[in-house]
Design a protein around this motif. Structure first.
Motif, PDB file in Angstrom:
ATOM      1  N   TYR A  31      10.656  14.404   7.917  1.00 50.72           N
ATOM      2  CA  TYR A  31       9.986  13.239   7.339  1.00 50.72           C
ATOM      3  C   TYR A  31      10.759  11.968   7.669  1.00 50.72           C
ATOM      4  CZ  TYR A  31       7.706  16.981   4.815  1.00 50.72           C
ATOM      5  OH  TYR A  31       7.027  18.136   4.510  1.00 50.72           O
ATOM      6  N   PRO A  32      10.071  10.923   8.158  1.00 55.39           N
ATOM      7  CA  PRO A  32      10.735   9.669   8.551  1.00 55.39           C
ATOM      8  C   PRO A  32      11.580   9.057   7.452  1.00 55.39           C
ATOM      9  CG  PRO A  32       8.462   9.692   9.338  1.00 55.39           C
ATOM     10  CD  PRO A  32       8.620  10.898   8.464  1.00 55.39           C
ATOM     11  N   ILE A  33      11.206   9.264   6.181  1.00 60.68           N
ATOM     12  CA  ILE A  33      11.970   8.665   5.090  1.00 60.68           C
ATOM     13  C   ILE A  33      13.414   9.141   5.082  1.00 60.68           C
ATOM     14  CG2 ILE A  33      11.306  10.447   3.397  1.00 60.68           C
ATOM     15  CD1 ILE A  33      11.365   8.247   1.261  1.00 60.68           C
ATOM     16  N   LEU A  34      13.655  10.368   5.544  1.00 61.54           N
ATOM     17  CA  LEU A  34      15.013  10.918   5.530  1.00 61.54           C
ATOM     18  C   LEU A  34      15.904  10.233   6.564  1.00 61.54           C
ATOM     19  CD1 LEU A  34      14.155  14.715   5.100  1.00 61.54           C
ATOM     20  CD2 LEU A  34      14.883  13.084   3.349  1.00 61.54           C
ATOM     21  N   ASP A  35      15.288   9.611   7.562  1.00 63.66           N
ATOM     22  CA  ASP A  35      16.061   8.886   8.577  1.00 63.66           C
ATOM     23  C   ASP A  35      16.642   7.592   8.045  1.00 63.66           C
ATOM     24  OD1 ASP A  35      16.146  10.393  10.999  1.00 63.66           O
ATOM     25  OD2 ASP A  35      13.998  10.055  11.234  1.00 63.66           O
ATOM     26  N   VAL A  36      15.989   7.016   7.022  1.00 66.35           N
ATOM     27  CA  VAL A  36      16.454   5.721   6.511  1.00 66.35           C
ATOM     28  C   VAL A  36      17.384   5.879   5.309  1.00 66.35           C
ATOM     29  CG1 VAL A  36      14.356   4.615   7.347  1.00 66.35           C
ATOM     30  CG2 VAL A  36      14.466   5.401   4.979  1.00 66.35           C
ATOM     31  N   LEU A  37      17.625   7.104   4.886  1.00 66.94           N
ATOM     32  CA  LEU A  37      18.516   7.354   3.752  1.00 66.94           C
ATOM     33  C   LEU A  37      19.879   7.805   4.250  1.00 66.94           C
ATOM     34  CD1 LEU A  37      16.091   9.364   1.397  1.00 66.94           C
ATOM     35  CD2 LEU A  37      16.574   6.902   1.358  1.00 66.94           C
ATOM     36  N   ASN A  38      20.945   7.351   3.583  1.00 69.53           N
ATOM     37  CA  ASN A  38      22.266   7.892   3.906  1.00 69.53           C
ATOM     38  C   ASN A  38      22.459   9.198   3.140  1.00 69.53           C
ATOM     39  OD1 ASN A  38      23.228   7.333   1.221  1.00 69.53           O
ATOM     40  ND2 ASN A  38      23.603   5.212   1.822  1.00 69.53           N
ATOM     41  N   ILE A  39      23.578   9.851   3.346  1.00 67.22           N
ATOM     42  CA  ILE A  39      23.769  11.181   2.778  1.00 67.22           C
ATOM     43  C   ILE A  39      23.696  11.184   1.250  1.00 67.22           C
ATOM     44  CG2 ILE A  39      26.287  10.941   2.810  1.00 67.22           C
ATOM     45  CD1 ILE A  39      26.391  14.003   3.373  1.00 67.22           C
ATOM     46  N   TYR A  40      24.171  10.111   0.626  1.00 60.84           N
ATOM     47  CA  TYR A  40      24.186  10.071  -0.836  1.00 60.84           C
ATOM     48  C   TYR A  40      22.782   9.855  -1.407  1.00 60.84           C
ATOM     49  CZ  TYR A  40      29.132   9.473   0.203  1.00 60.84           C
ATOM     50  OH  TYR A  40      30.402   9.642   0.696  1.00 60.84           O
ATOM     51  N   THR A  41      22.066   8.897  -0.836  1.00 70.84           N
ATOM     52  CA  THR A  41      20.699   8.659  -1.315  1.00 70.84           C
ATOM     53  C   THR A  41      19.781   9.827  -0.950  1.00 70.84           C
ATOM     54  OG1 THR A  41      20.273   7.375   0.699  1.00 70.84           O
ATOM     55  CG2 THR A  41      20.865   6.157  -1.291  1.00 70.84           C
ATOM     56  N   ARG A  42      20.125  10.522   0.147  1.00 70.28           N
ATOM     57  CA  ARG A  42      19.332  11.695   0.537  1.00 70.28           C
ATOM     58  C   ARG A  42      19.499  12.809  -0.490  1.00 70.28           C
ATOM     59  NH1 ARG A  42      21.476  12.966   5.602  1.00 70.28           N
ATOM     60  NH2 ARG A  42      20.611  10.982   6.284  1.00 70.28           N
ATOM     61  N   ILE A  43      20.733  13.017  -0.963  1.00 69.79           N
ATOM     62  CA  ILE A  43      20.986  14.036  -1.985  1.00 69.79           C
ATOM     63  C   ILE A  43      20.233  13.684  -3.272  1.00 69.79           C
ATOM     64  CG2 ILE A  43      22.744  15.002  -3.523  1.00 69.79           C
ATOM     65  CD1 ILE A  43      24.715  14.790  -1.162  1.00 69.79           C
ATOM     66  N   ILE A  44      20.282  12.402  -3.638  1.00 66.57           N
ATOM     67  CA  ILE A  44      19.565  11.947  -4.839  1.00 66.57           C
ATOM     68  C   ILE A  44      18.057  12.171  -4.663  1.00 66.57           C
ATOM     69  CG2 ILE A  44      18.939   9.918  -6.211  1.00 66.57           C
ATOM     70  CD1 ILE A  44      21.768   8.844  -5.616  1.00 66.57           C
ATOM     71  N   PHE A  45      17.550  11.890  -3.475  1.00 63.90           N
ATOM     72  CA  PHE A  45      16.122  12.074  -3.177  1.00 63.90           C
ATOM     73  C   PHE A  45      15.728  13.540  -3.339  1.00 63.90           C
ATOM     74  CE2 PHE A  45      12.746  12.993  -0.045  1.00 63.90           C
ATOM     75  CZ  PHE A  45      11.759  12.147  -0.515  1.00 63.90           C
ATOM     76  N   PHE A  46      16.539  14.435  -2.807  1.00 61.14           N
ATOM     77  CA  PHE A  46      16.240  15.864  -2.916  1.00 61.14           C
ATOM     78  C   PHE A  46      16.286  16.327  -4.370  1.00 61.14           C
ATOM     79  CE2 PHE A  46      17.960  16.393   1.634  1.00 61.14           C
ATOM     80  CZ  PHE A  46      16.679  16.314   2.172  1.00 61.14           C
ATOM     81  N   LEU A  47      17.263  15.843  -5.119  1.00 60.15           N
ATOM     82  CA  LEU A  47      17.371  16.212  -6.536  1.00 60.15           C
ATOM     83  C   LEU A  47      16.168  15.699  -7.330  1.00 60.15           C
ATOM     84  CD1 LEU A  47      21.185  15.594  -7.217  1.00 60.15           C
ATOM     85  CD2 LEU A  47      20.007  17.799  -7.007  1.00 60.15           C
ATOM     86  N   ILE A  48      15.701  14.504  -6.985  1.00 59.98           N
ATOM     87  CA  ILE A  48      14.531  13.954  -7.660  1.00 59.98           C
ATOM     88  C   ILE A  48      13.295  14.800  -7.362  1.00 59.98           C
ATOM     89  CG2 ILE A  48      12.910  11.997  -7.677  1.00 59.98           C
ATOM     90  CD1 ILE A  48      15.326  10.162  -7.304  1.00 59.98           C
ATOM     91  N   ILE A  49      13.153  15.213  -6.109  1.00 56.57           N
ATOM     92  CA  ILE A  49      12.009  16.054  -5.730  1.00 56.57           C
ATOM     93  C   ILE A  49      12.043  17.384  -6.485  1.00 56.57           C
ATOM     94  CG2 ILE A  49      10.987  17.383  -3.839  1.00 56.57           C
ATOM     95  CD1 ILE A  49      10.328  14.442  -3.706  1.00 56.57           C
ATOM     96  N   LEU A  50      13.237  17.994  -6.571  1.00 58.84           N
ATOM     97  CA  LEU A  50      13.372  19.260  -7.302  1.00 58.84           C
ATOM     98  C   LEU A  50      13.053  19.074  -8.778  1.00 58.84           C
ATOM     99  CD1 LEU A  50      16.606  20.817  -5.724  1.00 58.84           C
ATOM    100  CD2 LEU A  50      14.295  21.771  -5.624  1.00 58.84           C
ATOM    101  N   ALA A  51      13.605  18.011  -9.362  1.00 57.66           N
ATOM    102  CA  ALA A  51      13.364  17.741 -10.788  1.00 57.66           C
ATOM    103  C   ALA A  51      11.887  17.458 -11.039  1.00 57.66           C
ATOM    104  CB  ALA A  51      14.216  16.562 -11.247  1.00 57.66           C
ATOM    105  N   PHE A  52      11.272  16.702 -10.138  1.00 57.85           N
ATOM    106  CA  PHE A  52       9.856  16.365 -10.279  1.00 57.85           C
ATOM    107  C   PHE A  52       8.990  17.623 -10.223  1.00 57.85           C
ATOM    108  CE2 PHE A  52       5.867  14.691  -8.179  1.00 57.85           C
ATOM    109  CZ  PHE A  52       5.350  14.143  -9.343  1.00 57.85           C
ATOM    110  N   THR A  53       9.339  18.545  -9.344  1.00 57.39           N
ATOM    111  CA  THR A  53       8.587  19.794  -9.223  1.00 57.39           C
ATOM    112  C   THR A  53       8.688  20.615 -10.505  1.00 57.39           C
ATOM    113  OG1 THR A  53       9.121  19.809  -6.856  1.00 57.39           O
ATOM    114  CG2 THR A  53       8.200  21.825  -7.775  1.00 57.39           C
ATOM    115  N   ILE A  54       9.876  20.658 -11.094  1.00 58.64           N
ATOM    116  CA  ILE A  54      10.062  21.382 -12.357  1.00 58.64           C
ATOM    117  C   ILE A  54       9.252  20.730 -13.474  1.00 58.64           C
ATOM    118  CG2 ILE A  54      11.751  21.939 -14.157  1.00 58.64           C
ATOM    119  CD1 ILE A  54      13.810  22.301 -11.878  1.00 58.64           C
ATOM    120  N   VAL A  55       9.248  19.388 -13.496  1.00 57.01           N
ATOM    121  CA  VAL A  55       8.446  18.662 -14.495  1.00 57.01           C
ATOM    122  C   VAL A  55       6.960  18.994 -14.327  1.00 57.01           C
ATOM    123  CG1 VAL A  55       7.641  16.364 -15.195  1.00 57.01           C
ATOM    124  CG2 VAL A  55      10.075  16.780 -14.830  1.00 57.01           C
ATOM    125  N   LEU A  56       6.504  19.114 -13.079  1.00 60.04           N
ATOM    126  CA  LEU A  56       5.106  19.449 -12.829  1.00 60.04           C
ATOM    127  C   LEU A  56       4.772  20.856 -13.328  1.00 60.04           C
ATOM    128  CD1 LEU A  56       4.588  17.918  -9.270  1.00 60.04           C
ATOM    129  CD2 LEU A  56       3.505  17.180 -11.400  1.00 60.04           C
TER     130      LEU A  56
END
Length: 255
Positions: free
Chosen positions: A206-231
């Motif tokens: 996904y192009p969005i991962l190209d514009v994120l550094n390693i730290y924001t990428r980790i936060i992004f992945f954690l948000i996606i995981l948390a969001f899926t659990i909330v769903l």
């Protein structure tokens, strides 16, 4: 009095028959459209056609169509509604928690643990990122090969049909630890898979991962995981609210 009661019973039977037929029709429409979308996407949508004009992750061969969660989810939805059809003809849609056929148990578990949360995740995440900056998730160049109707089947209809299923068909949600365990395992395996693609193929899916550094990428992945659990929890809550009376009835019977 007996005649009135008989007429009322016949009307109820007829109503259940029409309702059952409509549900089967919805399952059939869902299965056919998702199956055709998978076929069309796999057969005719080849981003390699745009490789010389646009640098797109979709044009990279490694991982094929299965590098995209959207495509995986379309397969999941097609499988789920195929199971619904089999259950309609050979299983049971009765309000019960005991003595259910295996196909019915599989259908109920699949909706709760994967079909509902993954469909909502794909749809909500996609349209949210599209609203922010479509180049981060679905570059405009893809419009040349990815028709609008296919886009809506893959990212809109998945939410519509799985929501219809949630509201029209009774189920008992599985043990939360088991359901969340299956969902979390699925999402973690997918995140591992896109990192394998990055390591071997040399690109982010996904192009969005190209514009994120390693730290924001980790936060992004954690948000996606948390969001899926909330769903998942949201689906469980909605199911319990919609089918409160039926769930209470089953609870009394099992005590």
């Amino acid at each position: 009095m007996s005649k009135n009661k008989s007429n009322k019973t016949n009307a109820e039977v007829a109503h259940r028959g029409v309702y059952s037929t409509l549900k089967t029709l919805v399952h059939l429409i869902a299965f056919v459209q998702f199956s055709y979308a998978i076929y069309y996407d796999y057969t005719y949508v080849h981003a390699k056609q745009l490789e010389h004009q646009h640098k797109l992750p979709a044009a990279k061969p490694f991982g094929g169509k299965f590098k995209f969660l959207t495509f995986i989810d379309a397969v999941l939805q097609a499988v789920y509604f195929a199971i619904c059809l089999v259950n309609d003809f050979f299983g049971s849609n009765e309000v019960s928690a005991n003595n259910l056929p295996l196909i019915r148990k599989l259908k109920d578990f699949l909706l709760a643990s994967l079909a509902f949360p993954i469909a909502m995740n794909v749809g909500i995440t996609f349209w949210t990122l599209m609203a922010i900056d479509r180049e981060l998730v679905f570059p405009k160049a893809l419009d040349l090969i990815f028709p609008w109707w296919l886009n809506h089947i893959m990212h809109t209809n998945i939410m519509i049909f799985i929501s219809l299923e949630m509201f029209t068909t009774f189920r008992v949600y599985p043990n939360r630890r088991t359901g969340l365990g299956v969902l979390s395992t699925f999402m973690i395996l997918y995140l591992i898979w896109i990192h394998i693609i990055r390591y071997i193929g040399g690109f982010w899916v996904y192009p969005i991962l190209d514009v994120l550094n390693i730290y924001t990428r980790i936060i992004f992945f954690l948000i996606i995981l948390a969001f899926t659990i909330v769903l998942y929890l949201f689906g469980e809550l909605v199911n319990n609210l919609i089918w409160t009376r039926e769930l209470k009835l089953i609870s009394r019977k099992t005590k």
